[in-house]
Enzyme design. Structure first.
Site, PDB file in Angstrom:
ATOM      1  N   GLU A  87       0.885  -1.162   0.000  1.00  0.00           N
ATOM      2  CA  GLU A  87       0.000   0.000   0.000  1.00  0.00           C
ATOM      3  C   GLU A  87       0.923   1.212   0.000  1.00  0.00           C
ATOM      4  O   GLU A  87       1.429   1.630   1.032  1.00  0.00           O
ATOM      5  CB  GLU A  87      -0.898  -0.054   1.247  1.00  0.00           C
ATOM      6  CG  GLU A  87      -2.139   0.777   1.123  1.00  0.00           C
ATOM      7  CD  GLU A  87      -2.078   1.993   1.984  1.00  0.00           C
ATOM      8  OE1 GLU A  87      -1.841   3.080   1.415  1.00  0.00           O
ATOM      9  OE2 GLU A  87      -2.239   1.870   3.196  1.00  0.00           O
ATOM     10  N   CYS A 105      -1.945   8.893   2.691  1.00  0.00           N
ATOM     11  CA  CYS A 105      -1.693   8.428   1.326  1.00  0.00           C
ATOM     12  C   CYS A 105      -2.901   8.726   0.461  1.00  0.00           C
ATOM     13  O   CYS A 105      -2.801   8.748  -0.760  1.00  0.00           O
ATOM     14  CB  CYS A 105      -1.293   6.963   1.303  1.00  0.00           C
ATOM     15  SG  CYS A 105      -2.454   5.943   2.137  1.00  0.00           S
TER      16      CYS A 105
HETATM   17  C1  UN1 Z   1      -3.040   5.951   4.835  1.00  0.00           C
HETATM   18  O1  UN1 Z   1      -2.903   7.149   4.660  1.00  0.00           O
HETATM   19  O2  UN1 Z   1      -2.058   5.151   4.750  1.00  0.00           O
HETATM   20  O3  UN1 Z   1      -8.814   6.600   3.790  1.00  0.00           O
HETATM   21  C2  UN1 Z   1      -4.326   5.315   5.233  1.00  0.00           C
HETATM   22  C3  UN1 Z   1      -8.197   7.211   4.675  1.00  0.00           C
HETATM   23  C4  UN1 Z   1      -7.890   6.489   5.951  1.00  0.00           C
HETATM   24  C5  UN1 Z   1      -6.702   5.616   5.794  1.00  0.00           C
HETATM   25  C6  UN1 Z   1      -5.500   6.243   5.201  1.00  0.00           C
HETATM   26  N1  UN1 Z   1      -9.040   5.693   6.306  1.00  0.00           N
HETATM   27  O4  UN1 Z   1      -7.865   8.388   4.544  1.00  0.00           O
END
Ligand code: UN1
Length: 517
Positions: free
Chosen positions: A269, A303
């Site tokens: 990821e 992310c």
């Molecule tokens: C991440 O930034 O690695 O969708 C995860 C989202 C959160 C998870 C982010 N539920 O922004």
């Protein structure tokens, strides 16, 4: 240990989570130990040293792996719903400790307290999800082509799952992996980010107590600490059939190659370069809320953060002006103070990258709409606070093609049909999250079609961040292709076995082959 944010209850939170001045970073169950060098955890909130964690040595790693291997022999044969019961207890404990853990997340990595609580809520939600799933680890049954034969598939535990997580979601991403892996019958070994090691210690303390209370082997949950070198212990270790890694594309490529070289599986990821398309039929108020939260939430360090807004030329100025207005309302400061929207970046390196990105955007021809700045003075003494910035840019700028983990939003203009916006949206190497703001059904469906967004997540009238745990989370292209959390993401944590049983006294061969003796 000096804590300058006493008024926010940090000291009490650390006590409740059994975080000490020096913490052992190598652990299985409640047995924590460590002779390695000390890693300091400084808060980006006020620059204070929160605590220290010992890094895991190679010898300690071997000891931990031995305990994990042994724990697996017990855990894999325990009925899955009983494993679910342990995860249920873990979720209950998280409910009890939601506030202190949310506070530690906020203080150690800098996201707002609200978002820290939200992150712990994601852990609770995935536990609930995993508990239900522990009674649904089903395979298919098929009709055999041979008479008197039965054919079906079943899923078995995989073994030891290695988890490498990032600083930005220092607890939830571990829980997405571990809650599912546990109910699947796997044991886990976790290396949290060296930028948020105390969050790792806190989580390990919580689960260790539960395992001990239930007389279960300590090695079901293992913790190791350190930088990429400690991560390499896992990526090169044949005893770990699956490595789940969250972080940069650069890191992911190294992990993927090391794991593939030994034919292991990896679940990646990695970075995103997420865009919201704003069409002439968009609801401007919703667009602004979604874009601002997406761009400045977690100080642009998700992310899933919104990095690009692709706006139709007919409404470009309206959206731009509304954003400028909204950015004036943003309060930047101590994230534990609930009046603030945006906290600090993780460290000074991140601040440097933010500054460099803004300079590069300018040098490539970008036009500043909301000026960025590094904040200093009262309340900003850690040197990690920056002002969210907006720059008018072009998709082909090198800097726009990159993921900068900071609150910088690029405005891009499109004309004509929604397909032109989709081409811009897809015109980057990453493929995590995407969104369209429109009340036009035809545009929305074109965005969601096979010729539409190429991302793992595609939303309509919602921003790019803040996904629920119930869906499979992850993305395509350089985001790495992995899927975690909801839907059928559990399958990667298990091995599939096809079983064919003959209940006759004959031995007919498949494909009609005759083999008479
Ligand atoms: C991440 O930034 O690695 O969708 C995860 C989202 C959160 C998870 C982010 N539920 O922004």
């Amino acid at each position: 240990m000096s804590i300058t944010v006493q008024s926010f209850g940090i000291k009490e939170a650390l006590n409740k989570l059994h975080i000490k001045e020096i913490n052992h970073g190598s652990a299985y169950g409640i047995n924590s130990f460590g002779e390695g060098e000390l890693l300091n955890s400084y808060s980006p909130v006020d620059g204070e040293l929160i605590g220290k964690v010992t890094a895991t040595t190679k010898e300690e790693y071997q000891k931990i792996m031995a305990s994990a291997e042994e724990a697996f022999t017990t855990w894999r044969i325990m009925p899955a719903p009983q494993r679910g019961e342990i995860v249920r207890q873990f979720g209950e404990k998280l409910r009890e400790l939601k506030e202190p853990l949310g506070k530690l997340v906020s203080y150690e990595m800098g996201k707002s307290y609200q978002e820290g609580l939200g992150e712990v809520q994601e852990m609770i939600d995935i536990c609930d999800f995993a508990v239900g799933l522990s009674r649904q680890l089903h395979g298919l049954t098929m009709h055999s082509e041979r008479p008197g034969h039965r054919m079906y598939e079943q899923y078995h535990p995989l073994g030891i799952v290695g988890i490498i997580s990032a600083f930005n979601f220092p607890v939830a991403v571990w829980a997405w992996n571990t809650a599912l892996a546990w109910i699947c019958g796997d044991v886990c070994i976790w290396k949290p980010s060296e930028k948020a090691p105390l969050c790792g210690v806190a989580c390990q303390n919580i689960i260790a107590e539960i395992l001990e209370k239930n007389n279960l082997p300590a090695g079901i949950s293992c913790l190791i600490n350190g930088d990429y070198k400690v991560g390499e212990f896992m990526t090169s270790d044949k005893r770990i059939p699956l490595v789940s890694a969250t972080g940069s594309i650069r890191m992911g490529k190294i992990v993927a190659q090391a794991v593939a070289a030994r034919l292991g599986k990896s679940l990646l990821e990695l970075g995103g370069n997420n865009a919201i398309i704003v069409t002439p039929d968009a609801d401007i108020k919703m667009t602004v809320i979604g874009a601002v939260f997406g761009a400045v939430g977690t100080a642009g360090q998700r992310c899933t953060s919104t990095r690009r807004l692709i706006i139709h030329e007919s409404i470009y100025d309206t959206v731009k002006n509304a954003l400028v207005d909204a950015y004036q309302q943003i309060r930047i400061g101590n994230p534990l103070d609930e009046n603030n929207h945006v906290g600090p970046l993780i460290d000074k390196d991140a601040v440097n990258m933010y500054q460099k990105a803004l300079e590069k955007a300018k040098s490539e021809g970008g036009k500043t709409v909301v000026e960025g700045a590094v904040l200093s003075g009262e309340g900003y003494q850690s040197g990690c606070y920056v002002k969210p910035a907006i720059v008018e840019a072009k998709n082909e700028f090198e800097i726009v093609q990159e993921e900068t983990f900071a609150p910088i939003l690029y405005l891009l203009k499109y004309s004509g049909e929604v397909e032109n916006a989709i081409a811009i949206q897809n015109g980057v190497a990453q493929g995590l999250s995407s969104a369209i703001m429109t009340n036009n059904l035809r545009e929305a469906e074109r965005f969601l079609s096979a010729a539409g967004s190429d991302c793992g997540i595609a939303n309509v009238n919602i921003g790019t961040s803040g996904a629920e745990i119930g869906g499979a989370f992850g993305g395509e292209k350089e985001t790495g292709g992995g899927r975690e959390s909801g839907s059928d993401a559990w399958k990667i944590y298990m091995r599939r076995q096809t079983n064919t049983i003959n209940y006759t006294t004959e031995l007919p061969l498949a494909q009609g082959i005759k083999f008479d003796l």
